[in-house]
Design a protein around this motif. Structure first.
Motif, PDB file in Angstrom:
ATOM      1  N   TYR A  16     -80.002  31.726  36.266  1.00  0.00           N
ATOM      2  CA  TYR A  16     -81.443  31.957  36.363  1.00  0.00           C
ATOM      3  C   TYR A  16     -82.005  32.190  34.993  1.00  0.00           C
ATOM      4  CZ  TYR A  16     -80.977  32.564  41.388  1.00  0.00           C
ATOM      5  OH  TYR A  16     -80.734  32.373  42.706  1.00  0.00           O
ATOM      6  N   ARG A  18     -84.401  34.257  32.968  1.00  0.00           N
ATOM      7  CA  ARG A  18     -85.257  35.443  33.019  1.00  0.00           C
ATOM      8  C   ARG A  18     -85.929  35.591  31.664  1.00  0.00           C
ATOM      9  NH1 ARG A  18     -82.075  40.301  34.976  1.00  0.00           N
ATOM     10  NH2 ARG A  18     -81.973  39.164  36.936  1.00  0.00           N
ATOM     11  N   VAL A  25     -75.142  33.372  36.813  1.00  0.00           N
ATOM     12  CA  VAL A  25     -74.793  34.164  37.995  1.00  0.00           C
ATOM     13  C   VAL A  25     -73.479  33.681  38.597  1.00  0.00           C
ATOM     14  CG1 VAL A  25     -75.557  34.981  40.246  1.00  0.00           C
ATOM     15  CG2 VAL A  25     -77.231  34.588  38.436  1.00  0.00           C
ATOM     16  N   PRO A  44     -69.969  43.917  43.922  1.00  0.00           N
ATOM     17  CA  PRO A  44     -71.006  44.840  43.467  1.00  0.00           C
ATOM     18  C   PRO A  44     -72.396  44.209  43.503  1.00  0.00           C
ATOM     19  CG  PRO A  44     -69.592  44.155  41.639  1.00  0.00           C
ATOM     20  CD  PRO A  44     -69.004  43.580  42.868  1.00  0.00           C
ATOM     21  N   SER A  45     -73.372  45.054  43.469  1.00  0.00           N
ATOM     22  CA  SER A  45     -74.757  44.603  43.486  1.00  0.00           C
ATOM     23  C   SER A  45     -75.033  43.749  42.260  1.00  0.00           C
ATOM     24  CB  SER A  45     -75.664  45.834  43.496  1.00  0.00           C
ATOM     25  OG  SER A  45     -76.972  45.441  43.732  1.00  0.00           O
ATOM     26  N   GLY A  46     -75.685  42.653  42.464  1.00  0.00           N
ATOM     27  CA  GLY A  46     -76.026  41.779  41.343  1.00  0.00           C
ATOM     28  C   GLY A  46     -74.928  40.808  40.967  1.00  0.00           C
ATOM     29  N   SER A  47     -73.863  40.761  41.771  1.00  0.00           N
ATOM     30  CA  SER A  47     -72.749  39.877  41.415  1.00  0.00           C
ATOM     31  C   SER A  47     -72.997  38.429  41.857  1.00  0.00           C
ATOM     32  CB  SER A  47     -71.455  40.414  42.038  1.00  0.00           C
ATOM     33  OG  SER A  47     -71.603  40.504  43.441  1.00  0.00           O
ATOM     34  N   GLY A  48     -74.047  38.190  42.630  1.00  0.00           N
ATOM     35  CA  GLY A  48     -74.364  36.802  43.007  1.00  0.00           C
ATOM     36  C   GLY A  48     -74.032  36.442  44.439  1.00  0.00           C
ATOM     37  N   LYS A  49     -73.824  37.468  45.281  1.00  0.00           N
ATOM     38  CA  LYS A  49     -73.469  37.199  46.684  1.00  0.00           C
ATOM     39  C   LYS A  49     -74.605  36.480  47.415  1.00  0.00           C
ATOM     40  CE  LYS A  49     -72.967  41.575  47.567  1.00  0.00           C
ATOM     41  NZ  LYS A  49     -73.339  42.166  46.263  1.00  0.00           N
ATOM     42  N   THR A  50     -75.831  37.022  47.238  1.00  0.00           N
ATOM     43  CA  THR A  50     -76.979  36.396  47.898  1.00  0.00           C
ATOM     44  C   THR A  50     -77.189  34.982  47.380  1.00  0.00           C
ATOM     45  OG1 THR A  50     -78.049  38.513  48.282  1.00  0.00           O
ATOM     46  CG2 THR A  50     -79.475  36.582  48.276  1.00  0.00           C
ATOM     47  N   THR A  51     -77.006  34.834  46.082  1.00  0.00           N
ATOM     48  CA  THR A  51     -77.173  33.511  45.476  1.00  0.00           C
ATOM     49  C   THR A  51     -76.207  32.500  46.100  1.00  0.00           C
ATOM     50  OG1 THR A  51     -77.845  34.568  43.414  1.00  0.00           O
ATOM     51  CG2 THR A  51     -77.144  32.269  43.288  1.00  0.00           C
TER      52      THR A  51
ATOM     53  N   ARG B 385     -86.842  37.441  48.160  1.00  0.00           N
ATOM     54  CA  ARG B 385     -86.552  38.587  47.318  1.00  0.00           C
ATOM     55  C   ARG B 385     -87.727  39.554  47.240  1.00  0.00           C
ATOM     56  NH1 ARG B 385     -81.976  38.504  43.996  1.00  0.00           N
ATOM     57  NH2 ARG B 385     -81.184  36.490  44.610  1.00  0.00           N
TER      58      ARG B 385
HETATM   59  N1  LIG Z   1     -84.796  34.039  41.411  1.00  0.00           N
HETATM   60  C1  LIG Z   1     -84.159  34.750  40.470  1.00  0.00           C
HETATM   61  N2  LIG Z   1     -84.685  34.830  39.234  1.00  0.00           N
HETATM   62  C2  LIG Z   1     -84.055  35.525  38.277  1.00  0.00           C
HETATM   63  N3  LIG Z   1     -82.927  36.180  38.462  1.00  0.00           N
HETATM   64  C3  LIG Z   1     -82.362  36.153  39.674  1.00  0.00           C
HETATM   65  C4  LIG Z   1     -82.956  35.429  40.744  1.00  0.00           C
HETATM   66  N4  LIG Z   1     -82.176  35.570  41.837  1.00  0.00           N
HETATM   67  C5  LIG Z   1     -81.154  36.348  41.448  1.00  0.00           C
HETATM   68  N5  LIG Z   1     -81.245  36.704  40.172  1.00  0.00           N
HETATM   69  C6  LIG Z   1     -80.282  37.490  39.438  1.00  0.00           C
HETATM   70  O1  LIG Z   1     -79.019  36.974  39.680  1.00  0.00           O
HETATM   71  C7  LIG Z   1     -78.089  37.999  39.842  1.00  0.00           C
HETATM   72  C8  LIG Z   1     -77.419  37.870  41.184  1.00  0.00           C
HETATM   73  O2  LIG Z   1     -78.367  38.161  42.203  1.00  0.00           O
HETATM   74  P1  LIG Z   1     -77.941  38.209  43.738  1.00  0.00           P
HETATM   75  O3  LIG Z   1     -77.348  36.900  44.104  1.00  0.00           O
HETATM   76  O4  LIG Z   1     -79.118  38.638  44.493  1.00  0.00           O
HETATM   77  O5  LIG Z   1     -76.817  39.320  43.745  1.00  0.00           O
HETATM   78  P2  LIG Z   1     -76.293  40.181  44.959  1.00  0.00           P
HETATM   79  O6  LIG Z   1     -76.770  39.591  46.202  1.00  0.00           O
HETATM   80  O7  LIG Z   1     -74.803  40.073  44.808  1.00  0.00           O
HETATM   81  O8  LIG Z   1     -76.754  41.569  44.722  1.00  0.00           O
HETATM   82  C9  LIG Z   1     -78.841  39.282  39.660  1.00  0.00           C
HETATM   83  O9  LIG Z   1     -78.668  39.722  38.309  1.00  0.00           O
HETATM   84  C10 LIG Z   1     -80.239  38.915  39.936  1.00  0.00           C
HETATM   85  O10 LIG Z   1     -81.108  39.757  39.239  1.00  0.00           O
END
Ligand SMILES: Nc1ncnc2c1ncn2[C@@H]1O[C@H](COP(=O)(O)OP(=O)(O)O)[C@@H](O)[C@H]1O
Ligand SMILES: [Mg+2]
Lengths: 227, 388
Positions: A16, A18, A25, A44-51, B385
């Motif tokens: 991403y 920023r 990610v 952990p939080s922010g590791s990219g699971k949702t991504t 998000r």
């Molecule tokens: N649309 C986006 N724009 C910028 N950064 C993003 C975006 N989506 C996710 N991130 C960043 O990518 C990283 C992984 O996010 P995410 O997949 O949500 O992690 P998790 O679900 O494991 O907590 C985080 O640092 C988050 O801030």
């Protein structure tokens, strides 16, 4: 490239932007999920699971690599084809339920069916079946704000399965729930997997939730490991 | 259908906000319709002018008289078909501070005036009665209704330009040829005026306020104007001859600054409608970013999203516009009642209705444009998000 999993994630990278910094990610991630699997993704939080979940479910696209689900290379699909594919193949469960607040439980569950060619009567049957399955037959005319968190999540599960998709993705489905409600939700997901043969990919922080899965994987610093 | 139900439910989410938005649009559309009605009423005088009529007046000012002896000379010009004349009478009728008593009163030539102005519709008998009796008068239908004048009634007034007490007997009530013709005038015999003046102020006798010419050919108008004015260029009272339209415009243009500002305000109102609506729709769309992302996740397409946002925008604009338009009629009617003779023709024109409806719909579409494109541009992953 090799393998014949139901889900085939192959050398996928995603970053991403920023402001001026590029945040890596996912780097070169590969993952195979066979049909009927119940997979828990932890980390952990922010590791990219949702991504990663978003890539599998076709609501985001990888920078590199391929995602094949049920023999369809979803990166090859255009926007509207991808939307159609999602509607037909994936059920979504979110941490914050994401129900439409102005719609009743019934209408929320009916929502995905509006994109199908089912008759009114068939739609009604489907919605009622789904709501019965999650044990909310007596709450169909309630609005989300009139339901508890656990009940809302059950409506969301009914919405996810009403189109009978092969794949269900769940992003921290118990993350916002008390222990008892979380238990109920996990029991439901387990049932969907066992009884209805749904392939489930679930992101979770909760070790008790992960216990219900067949398999747990950890995502940390862009690397996926078996756990 | 489902989408309409969802639009309605969305609109009713913040009832107060929706109500205030509709009210704001309603008031703005009413103001718009009302202002446009004033503007069209004002210009009606110019638009209804005839294409073959010309006015000859004193070179210096409309209020200065011309000798009646000019008539024959003007009539003698080859392209002039017929000449008539009139005087502005003025006078005070009852309470002069009441607008309804402020109607135009003119002394006219009973033989020719109505030939040149076929817009006055009178029965043959009324016209003959009018010509027979020295102090007879003819009043407009609207004026007669307003004051309850009937045939045979005596209308008394005090003169100002022409002093003394004047009594007129109603011998005819005219209707306008169509609804654009002013039905609030009172016309009486020029001879009556002249005879009384001859007794009281002999130096003022034999004067007319202005001449009205009917020309044979519209193309001859510039020639006629030049010929008439040259004819009297060395006389004591020089003339200015122009088409009726130019003449009317010179009146309207006196107030044209006001009209122009009213027009400008009516356009500003369009901007206000847009801002009210755009604000509401943008707020609503931003609040629902996550919901739209969920809908997209479930497979709903851009068209559905556009439909939801634009539909809500059009719903509010349509409701506000319809209410505002509905209010324009009673308000305009009330205004017309308050100043019955000030604007002889005061109707909410079709064009005003069309404009008001278009303005509302235009605002509805434009207000939805930016929130819609912002929503469509938002990636699902980003939308999901969004907190709240
Ligand atoms: N649309 C986006 N724009 C910028 N950064 C993003 C975006 N989506 C996710 N991130 C960043 O990518 C990283 C992984 O996010 P995410 O997949 O949500 O992690 P998790 O679900 O494991 O907590 C985080 O640092 C988050 O801030
Ligand atoms: Mg996450």
């Amino acid at each position: 490239m090799a393998g014949n999993g139901f889900i085939q994630v192959d050398k996928v990278s995603k970053s991403y932007q920023r402001d001026t910094i590029k945040v890596e990610v996912l780097t070169n991630i590969s993952l195979t999920v066979p049909e009927g699997e119940f997979l828990a993704l932890m980390g952990p939080s922010g590791s990219g699971k949702t991504t990663l979940l978003n890539l599998i479910a076709g609501i985001d696209r990888p920078d590199q690599g391929t995602v094949v689900v049920n023999t369809v290379d979803i990166d090859g699909l255009g926007e509207s084809a991808l939307a159609k594919w999602r509607a037909n193949n994936v059920g979504f469960i979110f941490q914050f339920y994401n129900l439409m607040p102005v719609l009743t439980a019934y209408e929320n569950v009916e929502l995905p069916l509006l994109l199908t060619k089912l008759s009114k009567k068939e739609k009604k049957e489907h919605v009622e079946t789904a709501l019965n399955l999650v044990g909310l037959a007596d709450r169909i005319h309630h609005y989300p704000r009139q339901l508890s968190g656990g009940q809302e999540q059950r409506v969301a599960i009914a919405r996810a399965l009403v189109t009978d998709p092969a794949l269900i993705v769940a992003d921290e489905p118990t993350g916002d729930l008390d222990k008892v409600s979380a238990e109920e939700i996990m029991t439901l997901l387990e049932r969907l997997n066992k009884e209805f043969k749904k392939t489930i990919v679930m992101v979770t922080h909760d070790p008790r939730a992960a216990e219900k899965a067949h398999k747990v994987m950890h995502l940390d610093k862009g690397e996926l490991t078996k756990g | 259908m489902f989408i309409f139900r969802l639009i309605l439910k969305n609109a009713l989410r913040h009832k107060l906000r929706t109500f205030l938005t509709i009210l704001g649009i309603c008031i703005a559309v009413t103001a718009f319709g009302f202002l446009r009605t004033i503007v069209t009423a004002w210009s009606a005088g110019v638009e209804m002018s005839s294409v073959t009529r010309m006015i000859t007046r004193h070179k210096v000012s409309f209020i200065m008289p011309l000798p009646k002896s000019y008539r024959e000379k003007i009539q003698a010009i080859s392209d002039v078909d017929l000449v008539t004349y009139a005087n502005w009478f003025g006078g005070l009728y009852k309470d002069p501070n009441d607008w309804k008593n402020f109607f135009p009163r003119m002394a006219v030539d009973p033989e020719t005036y109505f030939d040149i102005y076929p817009e006055f519709v009178l029965s043959e008998k009324e016209l003959l009665d009018f010509r027979k009796e020295r102090n007879a008068c003819i009043v407009g239908n609207k004026l007669a209704k307003e004051h309850g004048f009937k045939i045979g009634d005596i209308i008394s007034m005090d003169g100002d330009i022409y002093p003394g007490k004047w009594d007129f007997v109603v011998r005819g009530i005219y209707k306008g040829k169509d609804e654009t013709w002013d039905e609030t005038q009172m016309l009486f015999q020029w001879d009556y005026l002249n005879e009384r003046i001859a007794q009281q102020q002999p130096t003022r006798q034999g004067n007319v306020g202005w001449y009205v010419l009917r020309v044979k050919d519209q193309n001859a108008m510039p020639i006629v104007a030049r010929e008439v004015d040259e004819l009297f260029s060395n006389s004591r009272a020089g003339t200015k001859t122009e088409t009726e339209k130019e003449f009317q415009q010179s009146f309207v243009s006196m107030s044209s600054a006001i009209i122009t500002s009213l027009e400008a305000i009516s356009y500003i109102i369009i901007g206000i409608i847009l801002l009210i609506l755009a604000n509401t729709i943008a707020m609503a769309a931003r609040e629902r970013t996550r919901e739209y992302a969920v809908l997209k996740t479930l497979g709903f397409s851009s068209i559905h999203i556009v439909g939801l946002i634009a539909g809500e925008s059009l719903l509010l604009a349509g409701l506000g516009g319809a209410l505002g338009l509905a209010l324009t009629f009673p308000i305009s009617a009330g205004f017309a009642k308050l100043f019955p003779t000030f604007f002889p023709i005061f109707n909410v024109e079709d064009i005003t209705i069309i404009l008001a409806v278009s303005v509302a719909l235009f605002a509805g579409i434009i207000a939805a444009t930016f929130p819609t494109s912002a929503t469509l541009r938002t990636k699902i992953a980003d939308g999901l998000r969004q907190i709240g």
